[in-house]
Design a protein around this motif. Structure first.
Motif, mmCIF file in Angstrom:
data_model
loop_
_atom_site.group_PDB
_atom_site.id
_atom_site.type_symbol
_atom_site.label_atom_id
_atom_site.label_comp_id
_atom_site.label_asym_id
_atom_site.label_seq_id
_atom_site.Cartn_x
_atom_site.Cartn_y
_atom_site.Cartn_z
ATOM 1 N N VAL A 111 0.864 -1.144 -0.129
ATOM 2 C CA VAL A 111 0.157 -0.026 0.239
ATOM 3 C C VAL A 111 0.834 1.135 0.162
ATOM 4 C CG1 VAL A 111 -0.220 -0.148 2.510
ATOM 5 C CG2 VAL A 111 -2.003 1.111 1.236
ATOM 6 N N ALA A 112 0.562 2.323 -0.807
ATOM 7 C CA ALA A 112 1.306 3.456 -0.594
ATOM 8 C C ALA A 112 0.373 4.744 -0.781
ATOM 9 C CB ALA A 112 1.975 3.304 -1.928
ATOM 10 N N ARG A 113 0.959 5.739 -0.047
ATOM 11 C CA ARG A 113 0.123 7.133 -0.238
ATOM 12 C C ARG A 113 0.713 7.622 -1.780
ATOM 13 N NH1 ARG A 113 -1.620 10.000 4.057
ATOM 14 N NH2 ARG A 113 -2.669 8.228 4.228
ATOM 15 N N LEU A 114 -0.291 8.067 -2.426
ATOM 16 C CA LEU A 114 0.040 8.780 -3.760
ATOM 17 C C LEU A 114 0.141 10.168 -3.509
ATOM 18 C CD1 LEU A 114 -2.049 6.786 -6.059
ATOM 19 C CD2 LEU A 114 0.114 6.538 -5.639
ATOM 20 N N PRO A 115 0.859 11.166 -4.161
ATOM 21 C CA PRO A 115 0.837 12.456 -4.249
ATOM 22 C C PRO A 115 -0.372 12.952 -4.506
ATOM 23 C CG PRO A 115 2.566 11.568 -5.685
ATOM 24 C CD PRO A 115 1.925 10.452 -5.185
ATOM 25 N N GLU A 116 -0.633 14.147 -3.722
ATOM 26 C CA GLU A 116 -2.126 14.774 -3.919
ATOM 27 C C GLU A 116 -2.698 14.941 -5.051
ATOM 28 O OE1 GLU A 116 -4.057 18.922 -1.804
ATOM 29 O OE2 GLU A 116 -2.502 17.658 -0.877
ATOM 30 N N PHE A 117 -1.391 15.337 -6.309
ATOM 31 C CA PHE A 117 -1.861 15.718 -7.677
ATOM 32 C C PHE A 117 -2.500 14.532 -8.381
ATOM 33 C CE2 PHE A 117 2.434 14.191 -8.319
ATOM 34 C CZ PHE A 117 2.354 13.537 -9.675
ATOM 35 N N LYS A 120 -8.497 11.804 -8.750
ATOM 36 C CA LYS A 120 -9.455 11.073 -9.673
ATOM 37 C C LYS A 120 -9.264 11.894 -11.173
ATOM 38 C CE LYS A 120 -14.128 9.481 -10.454
ATOM 39 N NZ LYS A 120 -15.547 9.469 -9.708
ATOM 40 N N ALA A 121 -9.240 13.212 -11.259
ATOM 41 C CA ALA A 121 -9.238 14.102 -12.273
ATOM 42 C C ALA A 121 -8.003 13.778 -13.097
ATOM 43 C CB ALA A 121 -9.288 15.373 -11.857
ATOM 44 N N TRP A 122 -6.692 13.432 -12.397
ATOM 45 C CA TRP A 122 -5.659 13.089 -12.956
ATOM 46 C C TRP A 122 -5.685 11.739 -13.588
ATOM 47 C CZ3 TRP A 122 -1.696 9.341 -12.190
ATOM 48 C CH2 TRP A 122 -0.488 9.741 -12.863
#
Length: 135
Positions: A111-117, A120-122
């Protein structure tokens, strides 16, 4: 440490590792996996998180840990099929169980925390770009 892996530098002087703490006697109820922080200059090992009789945390294989910018730790428990975020004090921030049905879970390797950018839109834009490229 037994079957430690996933080393990450968390600052200039410390390395974090996921320690499966695998016991070769599978009847060992005292076996708990751990997340450790090792001070590089002194080789001092600090237990950051460890399972207990009331908080089961044990996986004989796999499992990953990620230290987050806010100081919390995100980790996966492969065999139990769960992901959890905890504070440095061991308090649970959130927990996810990968349920198949009421009595079974599916494994979670990482499991990994993805960057905020990467919202869903990205991901939608990425999917659209891939579709356009495949035309």
């Amino acid at each position: 440490m037994l079957r430690q892996h996933d080393p990450d530098f968390i600052d200039g002087n410390h390395i974090a590792v996921f320690d499966n703490n695998t016991r070769f006697n599978t009847n060992d109820n005292a076996a708990y996996s751990r997340i450790l922080r090792i001070a590089v200059p002194s080789n001092t090992v600090e237990e950051i998180y460890k399972g207990s009789p009331t908080e089961a945390f044990y996986t004989a294989t796999l499992g990953k840990q990620q230290w987050l910018a806010n100081g919390n730790i995100l980790f996966s428990n492969n065999e139990k099929g769960e992901a959890k975020e905890i504070t440095r004090d061991g308090e649970t921030v959130w927990h996810f169980a990968n349920l198949i049905n009421a009595s079974h879970t599916a494994a979670i390797q990482e499991v990994a925390r993805l960057p905020e950018f990467m919202n869903k839109a990205w991901f939608n834009e990425l999917a659209n770009n891939c579709q356009e490229a495949n035309k």
